[in-house]
Motif scaffolding. Structure first.
Motif, short mmCIF file in Angstrom:
data_model
loop_
_atom_site.label_atom_id
_atom_site.label_comp_id
_atom_site.label_asym_id
_atom_site.label_seq_id
_atom_site.Cartn_x
_atom_site.Cartn_y
_atom_site.Cartn_z
N PRO A 113 0.81 -1.23 0.00
CA PRO A 113 0.00 0.00 0.00
C PRO A 113 0.84 1.27 0.00
CG PRO A 113 -0.07 -1.10 2.15
CD PRO A 113 0.58 -2.05 1.20
N GLY A 114 0.56 2.13 -1.00
CA GLY A 114 1.26 3.41 -1.08
C GLY A 114 2.70 3.31 -1.52
N ARG A 115 3.12 2.11 -1.97
CA ARG A 115 4.53 1.92 -2.31
C ARG A 115 4.69 1.30 -3.69
NH1 ARG A 115 6.34 -1.63 2.65
NH2 ARG A 115 4.15 -2.23 2.57
N ILE A 116 3.78 1.58 -4.61
CA ILE A 116 3.83 0.97 -5.94
C ILE A 116 4.12 2.02 -7.01
CG2 ILE A 116 2.46 -0.21 -7.71
CD1 ILE A 116 0.99 -1.69 -5.63
N ALA A 117 4.93 1.64 -7.98
CA ALA A 117 5.16 2.45 -9.17
C ALA A 117 5.21 1.51 -10.37
CB ALA A 117 6.47 3.23 -9.06
N LEU A 118 5.00 2.05 -11.55
CA LEU A 118 5.02 1.25 -12.76
C LEU A 118 6.43 1.19 -13.34
CD1 LEU A 118 1.70 2.54 -14.34
CD2 LEU A 118 2.21 0.15 -13.79
N GLY A 119 6.90 -0.02 -13.59
CA GLY A 119 8.23 -0.17 -14.17
C GLY A 119 8.24 0.07 -15.66
N ARG A 120 7.06 -0.03 -16.28
CA ARG A 120 6.95 0.25 -17.71
C ARG A 120 5.55 0.78 -17.99
NH1 ARG A 120 7.13 -5.56 -20.69
NH2 ARG A 120 7.27 -4.13 -22.46
N GLY A 121 5.41 1.56 -19.06
CA GLY A 121 4.12 2.12 -19.41
C GLY A 121 3.90 3.48 -18.75
N PRO A 122 2.85 4.20 -19.17
CA PRO A 122 2.57 5.54 -18.65
C PRO A 122 1.97 5.50 -17.25
CG PRO A 122 0.85 4.86 -20.17
CD PRO A 122 1.89 3.80 -20.23
N ALA A 123 2.11 6.62 -16.54
CA ALA A 123 1.52 6.73 -15.20
C ALA A 123 0.01 6.60 -15.29
CB ALA A 123 1.90 8.07 -14.58
N GLU A 124 -0.61 6.07 -14.23
CA GLU A 124 -2.05 5.92 -14.23
C GLU A 124 -2.57 5.89 -12.80
OE1 GLU A 124 -3.11 1.36 -14.51
OE2 GLU A 124 -1.82 1.89 -16.21
N GLN A 125 -3.75 6.44 -12.61
CA GLN A 125 -4.45 6.40 -11.32
C GLN A 125 -3.54 6.82 -10.15
OE1 GLN A 125 -5.95 2.40 -10.97
NE2 GLN A 125 -7.12 2.54 -12.86
N GLY A 126 -2.79 7.87 -10.39
CA GLY A 126 -1.92 8.35 -9.32
C GLY A 126 -0.68 7.52 -9.08
N ILE A 127 -0.42 6.54 -9.96
CA ILE A 127 0.75 5.68 -9.84
C ILE A 127 1.83 6.20 -10.79
CG2 ILE A 127 1.65 3.34 -10.01
CD1 ILE A 127 -0.45 3.62 -7.87
N ALA A 128 3.00 6.51 -10.26
CA ALA A 128 4.09 7.08 -11.07
C ALA A 128 4.66 6.05 -12.03
CB ALA A 128 5.19 7.60 -10.16
N SER A 129 5.23 6.53 -13.12
CA SER A 129 5.85 5.68 -14.12
C SER A 129 7.36 5.88 -14.12
CB SER A 129 5.30 6.00 -15.52
OG SER A 129 6.14 5.47 -16.53
N LEU A 130 8.10 4.79 -13.94
CA LEU A 130 9.56 4.90 -13.93
C LEU A 130 10.07 5.32 -15.31
CD1 LEU A 130 12.00 4.39 -12.02
CD2 LEU A 130 12.24 2.16 -13.13
N ILE A 131 9.41 4.86 -16.38
CA ILE A 131 9.85 5.24 -17.73
C ILE A 131 9.73 6.74 -17.93
CG2 ILE A 131 9.25 5.10 -20.17
CD1 ILE A 131 8.74 2.20 -19.88
N GLU A 132 8.61 7.31 -17.54
CA GLU A 132 8.42 8.76 -17.70
C GLU A 132 9.43 9.53 -16.88
OE1 GLU A 132 4.35 9.49 -16.76
OE2 GLU A 132 3.59 8.59 -18.61
N LEU A 133 9.69 9.08 -15.68
CA LEU A 133 10.68 9.76 -14.84
C LEU A 133 12.09 9.60 -15.40
CD1 LEU A 133 9.35 8.85 -11.27
CD2 LEU A 133 9.33 11.10 -12.37
N ARG A 134 12.39 8.44 -15.98
CA ARG A 134 13.70 8.23 -16.61
C ARG A 134 13.93 9.25 -17.71
NH1 ARG A 134 13.05 2.20 -18.27
NH2 ARG A 134 14.20 2.93 -20.09
N GLN A 135 12.91 9.52 -18.50
CA GLN A 135 13.04 10.46 -19.61
C GLN A 135 13.38 11.86 -19.11
OE1 GLN A 135 9.25 9.91 -21.51
NE2 GLN A 135 9.91 8.07 -22.63
N GLN A 136 12.91 12.19 -17.91
CA GLN A 136 13.19 13.50 -17.34
C GLN A 136 14.58 13.58 -16.72
OE1 GLN A 136 10.03 14.39 -14.54
NE2 GLN A 136 8.47 13.59 -15.93
N CYS A 137 15.18 12.40 -16.46
CA CYS A 137 16.45 12.37 -15.74
C CYS A 137 17.65 12.11 -16.64
CB CYS A 137 16.41 11.29 -14.65
SG CYS A 137 15.23 11.62 -13.32
N HIS A 138 17.45 12.01 -17.95
CA HIS A 138 18.57 11.76 -18.84
C HIS A 138 19.59 12.90 -18.76
CE1 HIS A 138 18.17 8.06 -21.11
NE2 HIS A 138 16.86 8.19 -20.99
N GLY A 139 20.84 12.52 -18.80
CA GLY A 139 21.92 13.50 -18.70
C GLY A 139 22.43 13.66 -17.28
N SER A 140 21.77 13.00 -16.33
CA SER A 140 22.22 13.06 -14.94
C SER A 140 23.51 12.27 -14.77
CB SER A 140 21.14 12.48 -14.01
OG SER A 140 19.92 13.18 -14.16
#
Length: 256
Positions: free
Chosen positions: A126-153
């Motif tokens: 509970p409250g500790r789930i994120a998606l490893g692939r695919g777009p964010a949904e229902q308040g669940i964050a997407s690791l892929i989308e966040l990865r795209q924002q973090c490139h170049g780090s």
């Protein structure tokens, strides 16, 4: 061979860094009709680590990965290590009650899974789930989308050889799954030793037909990062599909 020069490297990221400097443009992992070169895989791993930090993962936190085999799963696995966190691989066919036991048993900070299992696993973590692939949904964050924002780090791996790298659970076939604590040195030594007695070379093409959830199946990934060989992801369903893979990709190593 790359393994000779890397003999004293005691973590998977350190071994990978040496391989990366030697063969950055070689194909590293293939699956789903696409692939990542070693340089690309490193960039994605660093971005995944930064994304996990954005989700609140801190050094030493346990991160579960319950995903089908894919390039995104491989990137998530490496991202956990690069984030100085502890990898907890979870077989994707385990029931929610078994996964709930694992999340509680190891005090899991975050569980990465897929859309198909979100509803089933909400109560398991509970409250500790994120998606490893695919777009964010229902308040669940997407690791892929966040990865795209973090490139170049920049990479920020700092864990030491003796620190915990992974907790790998038994199948639970005789009761509740039991976790085995594995250090960074354990993983790195496993890659070096197995590659040594098998004679794994940069030219090898390794078939990954087992779920990336056990020490044996994960060792094929670690060998790839250590030797500069190539890993071909395959979900074994019908023998004919496997034979096609062996022939079409000219596989030289088939661990089963």
């Amino acid at each position: 061979m790359l393994m000779t020069a890397a003999r004293e490297l005691t973590t998977i990221p350190a071994q990978f860094e040496q391989t990366l400097s030697a063969v950055p443009d070689n194909g590293a992992v293939f699956g789903g009709g696409t692939s990542l070169r070693f340089g690309q895989l490193h960039e994605e791993a660093v971005a995944a680590a930064q994304a996990l930090a954005h989700l609140g993962v801190r050094p030493g936190d346990r991160v579960g990965i319950c995903m089908q085999k894919s390039l995104d799963q491989v990137v998530a696995i490496l991202g956990v290590l690069w984030a100085n966190a502890v990898l907890v691989p979870i077989h994707p066919v385990l029931r929610a009650e078994q996964i709930r036991h694992m999340t509680t048993d190891c005090d899991m900070k975050l569980l990465l899974t897929e859309s198909a299992r979100i509803e089933e696993l909400r109560d398991a973590a509970p409250g500790r789930i994120a998606l490893g692939r695919g777009p964010a949904e229902q308040g669940i964050a997407s690791l892929i989308e966040l990865r795209q924002q973090c490139h170049g780090s920049q990479p920020f791996f700092r864990a030491k050889a003796e620190q915990t790298a992974a907790i790998i659970y038994s199948s639970g076939s005789t009761g509740r799954p039991k976790g085995i604590v594995i250090s960074h040195q354990n993983l790195a030594d496993g890659a070096r030793l197995v590659a040594s007695y098998l004679g794994t070379k940069p030219s090898d093409r390794i078939a990954s037909v087992l779920p990336l959830t056990s020490d044996y199946s994960l060792n094929q990934l670690w060998q790839t990062l250590f030797t500069g060989s190539s890993l071909y992801l395959h979900d074994f369903i019908f023998p004919r599909d496997l034979f096609r893979l062996l022939a079409s990709e000219r596989i030289t190593a088939l661990p089963v």
